[in-house]
Every structure is written in C-alpha cells, then in structure tokens.
Design a protein around this motif. Structure first.
Motif, short mmCIF file in Angstrom:
data_model
loop_
_atom_site.label_atom_id
_atom_site.label_comp_id
_atom_site.label_asym_id
_atom_site.label_seq_id
_atom_site.Cartn_x
_atom_site.Cartn_y
_atom_site.Cartn_z
N LEU A 211 -87.90 0.85 -19.86
CA LEU A 211 -87.08 1.01 -18.66
C LEU A 211 -85.59 0.98 -19.01
O LEU A 211 -84.82 1.83 -18.52
CB LEU A 211 -87.41 -0.10 -17.66
N GLU A 212 -85.18 0.04 -19.83
CA GLU A 212 -83.77 -0.08 -20.19
C GLU A 212 -83.26 1.17 -20.90
O GLU A 212 -82.10 1.56 -20.73
CB GLU A 212 -83.55 -1.31 -21.07
N ARG A 213 -84.10 1.80 -21.66
CA ARG A 213 -83.67 2.99 -22.42
C ARG A 213 -83.43 4.20 -21.54
O ARG A 213 -82.88 5.20 -22.02
CB ARG A 213 -84.71 3.30 -23.51
N THR A 214 -83.85 4.15 -20.30
CA THR A 214 -83.57 5.27 -19.40
C THR A 214 -82.14 5.21 -18.86
O THR A 214 -81.64 6.21 -18.33
CB THR A 214 -84.53 5.29 -18.20
N LYS A 215 -81.49 4.07 -18.98
CA LYS A 215 -80.19 3.87 -18.35
C LYS A 215 -79.07 4.55 -19.14
O LYS A 215 -79.14 4.69 -20.36
CB LYS A 215 -79.89 2.37 -18.21
N THR A 216 -78.05 4.94 -18.43
CA THR A 216 -76.82 5.41 -19.03
C THR A 216 -75.77 4.33 -18.79
O THR A 216 -75.29 4.16 -17.67
CB THR A 216 -76.36 6.74 -18.41
N LEU A 226 -85.18 12.63 -14.51
CA LEU A 226 -85.36 12.44 -15.94
C LEU A 226 -86.25 13.54 -16.51
O LEU A 226 -87.25 13.93 -15.89
CB LEU A 226 -86.00 11.09 -16.22
N PRO A 227 -85.94 14.01 -17.70
CA PRO A 227 -86.86 14.96 -18.35
C PRO A 227 -88.17 14.27 -18.71
O PRO A 227 -88.24 13.03 -18.84
CB PRO A 227 -86.09 15.39 -19.60
N LEU A 228 -89.19 15.05 -18.88
CA LEU A 228 -90.53 14.52 -19.16
C LEU A 228 -90.52 13.59 -20.38
O LEU A 228 -91.16 12.53 -20.37
CB LEU A 228 -91.52 15.66 -19.37
N ALA A 229 -89.78 13.96 -21.39
CA ALA A 229 -89.74 13.16 -22.61
C ALA A 229 -89.17 11.77 -22.36
O ALA A 229 -89.52 10.82 -23.07
CB ALA A 229 -88.93 13.87 -23.68
N ALA A 230 -88.30 11.63 -21.37
CA ALA A 230 -87.73 10.33 -21.04
C ALA A 230 -88.64 9.53 -20.12
O ALA A 230 -88.60 8.30 -20.13
CB ALA A 230 -86.36 10.51 -20.39
N ARG A 231 -89.47 10.23 -19.34
CA ARG A 231 -90.39 9.53 -18.43
C ARG A 231 -91.63 9.02 -19.16
O ARG A 231 -92.21 8.00 -18.80
CB ARG A 231 -90.81 10.45 -17.28
N GLN A 232 -92.07 9.75 -20.17
CA GLN A 232 -93.34 9.42 -20.82
C GLN A 232 -93.38 8.00 -21.40
O GLN A 232 -94.40 7.32 -21.24
CB GLN A 232 -93.65 10.45 -21.90
N PRO A 233 -92.32 7.51 -22.07
CA PRO A 233 -92.40 6.13 -22.58
C PRO A 233 -92.55 5.10 -21.47
O PRO A 233 -93.21 4.07 -21.67
CB PRO A 233 -91.07 5.96 -23.33
#
Length: 256
Positions: A211-216, A226-233
């Motif tokens: 979750l934290e890695r999705t943040k800017t 979010l792109p699929l690659a960012a949602r998958q994790p």
C-alpha cells in the motif's frame, strides 16, 4: 498508523475490555475531527474540510471490529446511499460518506453544515452509549478476518466511494484496525497455534508495504487511476493476508 498497538490480552474478556477502551478513544478523536470539518465548512474553506473529512473517515475505519455492534448508530455515521429511495439526495443518507459526497460534488456550507452538525451529534450519542453496547468476544476472531475482507469488497471495488477516490487510504486504515485486533488476540492465538500470530502479522506487513508503495510522497493516488502493474502487488498481498487471517476464526471455533 501512529498509535502503538495494544498489549496482548490474557483472555477474551480482557481483550473485549481493552478493545472497548480503544474504541472509546477513537470515537472521541472522531468527534473532535468532525467539529473541525464543521468549522471549515462554516468558514467555506472546503479544501481544509476535504482533508479533515479524510482524517475523520480514516479514524472510523480504524475502529475496526466493533462495527457489527453499532446497529443504527453505525449506519447513521457511515451509511451509504445504496437502497435509499432518492439515493445520495435522500434525507436518510447521513454521516461521513454524505459529507464525502457533498465535499467532492461541489456542495457548499448551506448543504454541508447541517450534515456535519448531525454527524457530530451521532458520534457523541454513540460514544455515550458505548458502555452499554455489547461487544461480543466471539465476534473478535471473525472481525479479525472480516475487516480486510470488507475492505476488498467495498473499498477496492469502489462501492464505498462517494467522490474522494481514497480507496487505498481507507484500505490502509482498515489494515490498522486489523492489526489492533490481532495484537489483542495474539497470545490467545499462539496458545492455540504457536507462532501463527507472527506469521499473520508478517502477511499484514507485506500488505502495508504494498500500500505504501502506491503513494507519491505522502499522497494517496486514486485506486482506479493506478496502472495494472501498480495494483497487482496490492491485490496479491491483500489476498495473501486474507488467506492467513481466514484461519483465525477457525482457531476459536467450538464446532466439531
């Protein structure tokens, strides 16, 4: 989550007592946050109100396992317009998500001030009645799993979104609420399955990292943007966490 986790409880009665105290603290915090929203709305500072609304909503999400005990009070504070005759325009749509809807759909002080005032009254009433509400010990192992299960169903699906696009932030707050319940039950879980609470906690840590890695910076993005690659994790780690948590209620089951 800035709060420290509660100490493990030696038995279920102690866990319920500690959890009731935790909930009371969160509701008191929520009451103050809603007053801040109300003041900002009254001053027509809607940017501040939107930020304050999010903090209030996150506090509610962190209440976590007690939600099933709140009944109509919970609906008043965190209900949705689905099923109401007039939808989002229905007078029965109140609370945090009603504020969210108005703040993110161009409504102003005239429409939102009464909503904030009622929400504050509803939170205060729930806080006053909390000592008399039954928080069943048998519910806590179930909620340990259901908090994040509901987060997947309601937040990441968009079902709860009333305009803020803050599904990721709400999911992170639900993770916080799950950690609280797991911390309280940790000793009891380990008495039934040694080391299992630690393994569950590790799965929650992986979800928190995803979750934290999705943040800017400190900003939560919109989940659907979010792109699929960012949602998958996120979805993978959430699925793994739910798989781990699913065994917790079974540990406490008395069924043959």
């Amino acid at each position: 989550m800035t709060d420290s986790l509660p100490a493990p409880a030696p038995n279920m009665a102690a866990a319920v007592t500690a959890y009731r105290s935790y909930v009371a603290g969160k509701l008191a915090t929520l009451a103050g946050q809603v007053l801040s929203v109300k003041a900002s709305v009254g001053n027509n500072d809607l940017d501040a109100a939107r930020s304050q609304w999010l903090e209030a909503q996150l506090t509610w999400q962190r209440v976590g396992a007690a939600y099933g005990s709140f009944g109509d009070h919970g609906v008043a504070i965190n209900g949705l317009p689905a099923g109401l005759p007039k939808g989002a325009a229905d007078p029965g749509f109140t609370g945090l998500h009603r504020l969210e809807y108005g703040l993110f759909h161009g409504q102003g002080p005239g429409e939102l001030a009464p909503v904030a005032a009622r929400l504050h009254a509803d939170v205060a009433e729930l806080l006053g009645r909390l000592p008399t509400l039954e928080l069943a010990g048998s519910d806590m192992p179930l909620r340990c799993h259901e908090i994040l299960e509901d987060s997947l169903r309601d937040n990441l699906s968009g079902n709860n979104d009333q305009g803020s696009s803050m599904a990721l932030a709400l999911t992170a707050a639900d993770l916080d609420g799950t950690r609280v319940v797991l911390a309280l039950l940790g000793t009891l879980i380990d008495n039934l399955a040694h080391g299992y609470a630690t393994r569950v906690s590790a799965s929650l840590d992986k979800l928190g990292t995803a979750l934290e890695r999705t943040k800017t910076g400190r900003e939560w993005p919109a989940w659907k943007a979010l792109p699929l690659a960012a949602r998958q994790p996120v979805t993978a780690s959430l699925g793994a966490a739910l798989e781990s948590l699913a065994y917790v209620p079974a540990l406490f089951s008395t069924d043959d």
